[in-house]
Design an enzyme around this catalytic site. Structure first.
Site, PDB file in Angstrom:
ATOM      1  N   LYS A 104      39.369 -19.809  95.609  1.00 56.91           N
ATOM      2  CA  LYS A 104      38.955 -18.400  95.520  1.00 56.91           C
ATOM      3  C   LYS A 104      39.451 -17.696  94.253  1.00 56.91           C
ATOM      4  CE  LYS A 104      38.388 -17.227 100.393  1.00 56.91           C
ATOM      5  NZ  LYS A 104      38.695 -16.176 101.374  1.00 56.91           N
ATOM      6  N   ASP A 144      34.852 -10.074 101.953  1.00 54.43           N
ATOM      7  CA  ASP A 144      35.703 -10.068 103.155  1.00 54.43           C
ATOM      8  C   ASP A 144      35.981  -8.657 103.692  1.00 54.43           C
ATOM      9  OD1 ASP A 144      36.022 -12.723 103.748  1.00 54.43           O
ATOM     10  OD2 ASP A 144      37.856 -12.966 102.572  1.00 54.43           O
TER      11      ASP A 144
HETATM   12  N1  NAP Z   1      37.622 -13.497 110.757  1.00 56.45           N
HETATM   13  C1  NAP Z   1      37.500 -13.798 109.491  1.00 56.45           C
HETATM   14  O1  NAP Z   1      36.404 -13.768 108.898  1.00 56.45           O
HETATM   15  C2  NAP Z   1      38.727 -14.170 108.711  1.00 56.45           C
HETATM   16  C3  NAP Z   1      38.706 -14.167 107.303  1.00 56.45           C
HETATM   17  C4  NAP Z   1      39.885 -14.505 106.627  1.00 56.45           C
HETATM   18  C5  NAP Z   1      41.024 -14.833 107.334  1.00 56.45           C
HETATM   19  N2  NAP Z   1      41.001 -14.817 108.699  1.00 56.45           N
HETATM   20  C6  NAP Z   1      42.200 -15.126 109.475  1.00 56.45           C
HETATM   21  O2  NAP Z   1      43.197 -14.200 109.086  1.00 56.45           O
HETATM   22  C7  NAP Z   1      44.487 -14.815 109.131  1.00 56.45           C
HETATM   23  C8  NAP Z   1      45.180 -14.642 107.771  1.00 56.45           C
HETATM   24  O3  NAP Z   1      44.399 -15.283 106.785  1.00 56.45           O
HETATM   25  P1  NAP Z   1      44.728 -15.115 105.227  1.00 56.45           P
HETATM   26  O4  NAP Z   1      43.659 -15.804 104.508  1.00 56.45           O
HETATM   27  O5  NAP Z   1      45.022 -13.710 104.915  1.00 56.45           O
HETATM   28  O6  NAP Z   1      46.070 -15.970 105.122  1.00 56.45           O
HETATM   29  P2  NAP Z   1      47.217 -15.925 103.998  1.00 56.45           P
HETATM   30  O7  NAP Z   1      46.664 -15.444 102.702  1.00 56.45           O
HETATM   31  O8  NAP Z   1      47.876 -17.248 104.064  1.00 56.45           O
HETATM   32  O9  NAP Z   1      48.239 -14.807 104.558  1.00 56.45           O
HETATM   33  C9  NAP Z   1      48.922 -15.020 105.758  1.00 56.45           C
HETATM   34  C10 NAP Z   1      49.723 -13.780 106.121  1.00 56.45           C
HETATM   35  O10 NAP Z   1      50.330 -14.023 107.392  1.00 56.45           O
HETATM   36  C11 NAP Z   1      51.747 -13.941 107.267  1.00 56.45           C
HETATM   37  N3  NAP Z   1      52.351 -14.993 108.114  1.00 56.45           N
HETATM   38  C12 NAP Z   1      52.015 -16.308 108.121  1.00 56.45           C
HETATM   39  N4  NAP Z   1      52.769 -16.958 109.027  1.00 56.45           N
HETATM   40  C13 NAP Z   1      53.593 -16.045 109.587  1.00 56.45           C
HETATM   41  C14 NAP Z   1      54.615 -16.095 110.575  1.00 56.45           C
HETATM   42  N5  NAP Z   1      54.934 -17.252 111.190  1.00 56.45           N
HETATM   43  N6  NAP Z   1      55.263 -14.963 110.903  1.00 56.45           N
HETATM   44  C15 NAP Z   1      54.961 -13.784 110.282  1.00 56.45           C
HETATM   45  N7  NAP Z   1      54.007 -13.663 109.341  1.00 56.45           N
HETATM   46  C16 NAP Z   1      53.329 -14.783 108.995  1.00 56.45           C
HETATM   47  C17 NAP Z   1      52.048 -14.176 105.796  1.00 56.45           C
HETATM   48  O11 NAP Z   1      53.287 -13.560 105.520  1.00 56.45           O
HETATM   49  P3  NAP Z   1      54.095 -13.860 104.151  1.00 56.45           P
HETATM   50  O12 NAP Z   1      53.519 -12.922 103.134  1.00 56.45           O
HETATM   51  O13 NAP Z   1      55.490 -13.558 104.501  1.00 56.45           O
HETATM   52  O14 NAP Z   1      53.859 -15.300 103.812  1.00 56.45           O
HETATM   53  C18 NAP Z   1      50.858 -13.473 105.150  1.00 56.45           C
HETATM   54  O15 NAP Z   1      51.046 -12.082 105.113  1.00 56.45           O
HETATM   55  C19 NAP Z   1      44.245 -16.278 109.525  1.00 56.45           C
HETATM   56  O16 NAP Z   1      44.409 -16.399 110.888  1.00 56.45           O
HETATM   57  C20 NAP Z   1      42.783 -16.497 109.158  1.00 56.45           C
HETATM   58  O17 NAP Z   1      42.173 -17.478 109.967  1.00 56.45           O
HETATM   59  C21 NAP Z   1      39.874 -14.492 109.391  1.00 56.45           C
END
Ligand code: NAP
Length: 285
Positions: free
Chosen positions: A71, A107
């Site tokens: 991305k 998004d």
């Molecule tokens: N529905 C949709 O269309 C859609 C689209 C995109 C994403 N999503 C979902 O949204 C979620 C996040 O995706 P993303 O792409 O934003 O991921 P990402 O860029 O990897 O960010 C993950 C976030 O979650 C936090 N995190 C991860 N593990 C954690 C834990 N064990 N305890 C506390 N905080 C934690 C991270 O905190 P740190 O900053 O401290 O690492 C970060 O803020 C995922 O479940 C993904 O499947 C859904």
């Protein structure tokens, strides 16, 4: 539609990408709209990314969705960039108009469309609490700031990333310190889980992104996770009579934005949702 010499090709580029639901969702859309288009998945290694993007131009591929880990890496390979992709530094949709490639980020606006569709909430002046500061949280924070919300409060495990994310929104956004979380949660019109906590295969040790007992009847919550369709956090919130939705609608509406960018037509979102549900239920069985 039968594939023939006039079939238009689009797809998703990422690595890994075989698990992607996008081919099922977008091909259902093209079938429903009776368009001679096909959407497939291109699993592409990072060192081949620039060649792959040149290939779009050479082969006349009409557009691509872009997923992890490409991305940010496709960004410098575009001829033009939309405002939101520019702000976020991340492209998740490429349009090839035959002369140039333009990168978009769908998004955050897909999230806004999903909330409007599911709950009918008018965002203007509302207080929103976001848990997380990764890619999805950042795109949502940026789109919320453009939608006229009253306040965006952000909580994240890593404070530095939250501080970076709130800069996308300006003064309407703020970081919430630990001792203020319960107060901010109680006042939120909308709370969003943008972490993987509750995802089927996330391997996280905590059960909830934020304690469900901080919320009460009349509040609205969205968990971005769509597999499982309902997470432990969503179930706990339902027990407290919070109105709660999963991430499926966001997945559909960001794909609908890509469909519109490529074809110029409104996407048949009901057919797309049906196809996504079918695929998710198949994975869950
Ligand atoms: N529905 C949709 O269309 C859609 C689209 C995109 C994403 N999503 C979902 O949204 C979620 C996040 O995706 P993303 O792409 O934003 O991921 P990402 O860029 O990897 O960010 C993950 C976030 O979650 C936090 N995190 C991860 N593990 C954690 C834990 N064990 N305890 C506390 N905080 C934690 C991270 O905190 P740190 O900053 O401290 O690492 C970060 O803020 C995922 O479940 C993904 O499947 C859904």
């Amino acid at each position: 539609m039968r594939i023939n010499g006039s079939t238009v090709l689009v797809g998703v580029i990422g690595n890994p990408v075989k698990h992607s639901l996008s081919p099922a969702i977008l091909n259902a859309a093209f079938r429903e709209a009776e368009m001679n288009w096909v959407y497939t998945a291109f699993e592409t290694r990072e060192e081949k990314l620039a060649d792959a993007i040149e290939g779009i131009r050479a082969l006349g591929i009409a557009g691509l969705s872009v997923t992890m880990p490409h991305k940010a890496k496709v960004f410098p390979l575009m001829d033009e960039i939309s405002d939101s992709a520019q702000m976020l530094g991340v492209v998740n949709c490429i349009v090839n108009d035959g002369k140039k490639l333009k990168g978009y980020n769908t998004d955050g606006d897909g999230f806004l469309d999903a909330v409007a569709h599911d709950s009918g909430l008018n965002m203007v002046g509302k207080k929103v609490l976001i848990i997380g500061s990764g890619g999805s949280a950042r795109s949502i924070i940026y789109s919320l700031s453009k939608a006229g919300v009253g306040e965006i409060a952000v909580i994240n495990r890593t404070k530095k990333k939250a501080l970076d994310a709130i800069e996308l929104a300006g003064p309407v956004a703020r970081y919430v310190e630990e001792d203020k979380i319960s107060e901010v949660a109680a006042e939120a019109d909308l709370v969003v889980n943008a972490t993987p906590i509750g995802m089927s295969d996330a391997g996280t040790t905590t059960k909830f992104p934020i304690e469900p007992n901080l919320f009460s009847e009349g509040q609205l919550a969205v968990d971005l996770i769509y597999h499982p369709l309902s997470t432990p956090w969503m179930e706990a919130l339902k027990n407290r009579k919070v109105e709660v939705y999963g991430g499926l609608s966001m997945l559909i509406f960001q794909a609908a934005k890509a469909f519109k960018l490529w074809t110029g037509q409104e996407a048949p979102v009901d057919a797309m949702r049906k196809a996504a549900l079918y695929e998710i239920k198949k994975i869950t069985q």
